[in-house]
Design an enzyme around this catalytic site. Structure first.
Site, PDB file in Angstrom:
ATOM      1  N   VAL A  65      30.279 -38.481  40.181  1.00  0.00           N
ATOM      2  CA  VAL A  65      30.201 -37.368  41.127  1.00  0.00           C
ATOM      3  C   VAL A  65      31.572 -36.708  41.220  1.00  0.00           C
ATOM      4  CG1 VAL A  65      29.523 -36.677  43.456  1.00  0.00           C
ATOM      5  CG2 VAL A  65      28.549 -38.750  42.458  1.00  0.00           C
ATOM      6  N   CYS A  66      31.585 -35.392  41.126  1.00  0.00           N
ATOM      7  CA  CYS A  66      32.778 -34.619  41.448  1.00  0.00           C
ATOM      8  C   CYS A  66      32.280 -33.412  42.239  1.00  0.00           C
ATOM      9  CB  CYS A  66      33.578 -34.240  40.205  1.00  0.00           C
ATOM     10  SG  CYS A  66      32.802 -33.058  39.083  1.00  0.00           S
ATOM     11  N   GLY A  67      33.112 -32.440  42.475  1.00  0.00           N
ATOM     12  CA  GLY A  67      32.686 -31.306  43.294  1.00  0.00           C
ATOM     13  C   GLY A  67      31.466 -30.592  42.748  1.00  0.00           C
ATOM     14  N   GLY A 109      28.949 -33.096  44.262  1.00  0.00           N
ATOM     15  CA  GLY A 109      29.036 -33.418  45.681  1.00  0.00           C
ATOM     16  C   GLY A 109      29.059 -32.194  46.579  1.00  0.00           C
TER      17      GLY A 109
END
Length: 148
Positions: A65-67, A109
């Site tokens: 998960v990242c932005g 995310g």
């Protein structure tokens, strides 16, 4: 199932929610970080160890998960034998595993809400690779590129 999970600050809140749900479902979870919210951290510091663990068979599948989910996907795919993809729908979550043997699900995310993300994770984890000859043939061609 033994699941690895990794995030940077952009997916930290979603990771915390997914961790709780994974534990509640009885999964063994290996948390590659971030372990605290730090707006200056970088997703490769967490996603690369996750991808290496998936490739080595130390975890069955991974969640990155990242932005946006894009950086995590690009990063994870640099590790040989990893098939990671940003997934935003159930069809792709199921068929990414079934047809393409996807082993890391990437999420944004700042894009997906936690309920949709959880639904996608459940679909991803419930799916299995079909090993159909046409899918094996295609994955062999992809593996040949990794070797060149």
């Amino acid at each position: 199932m033994r699941i690895g999970i990794a995030t940077d600050h952009g997916g930290f809140e979603l990771k915390v929610k997914l961790l709780a749900k994974l534990h509640a479902e009885g999964h063994e979870v290996v948390d590659f970080g971030a372990h605290t919210l730090n707006p200056d951290d970088d997703y490769p510091d967490f996603v690369i160890p996750l991808a290496q663990a998936v490739a080595a068979g130390k975890v069955d599948r991974g969640l990155a998960v990242c932005g946006s989910g894009v950086g995590a996907s690009v990063c994870a795919n640099k590790v040989k034998c990893v098939r990671a993809c940003l997934i935003e729908d159930h069809f792709s979550a199921k068929h990414g595993v079934g047809d393409d043997d996807l082993n890391i699900l990437c999420l944004g995310g700042r894009i997906q809400g936690s309920e949709l993300a959880w639904d996608l994770v459940q679909t991803f984890l419930a799916a299995s690779f079909t090993q159909a000859p046409r899918h094996l043939r295609r994955l062999k061609k992809v593996a040949e590129v990794e070797m060149s």
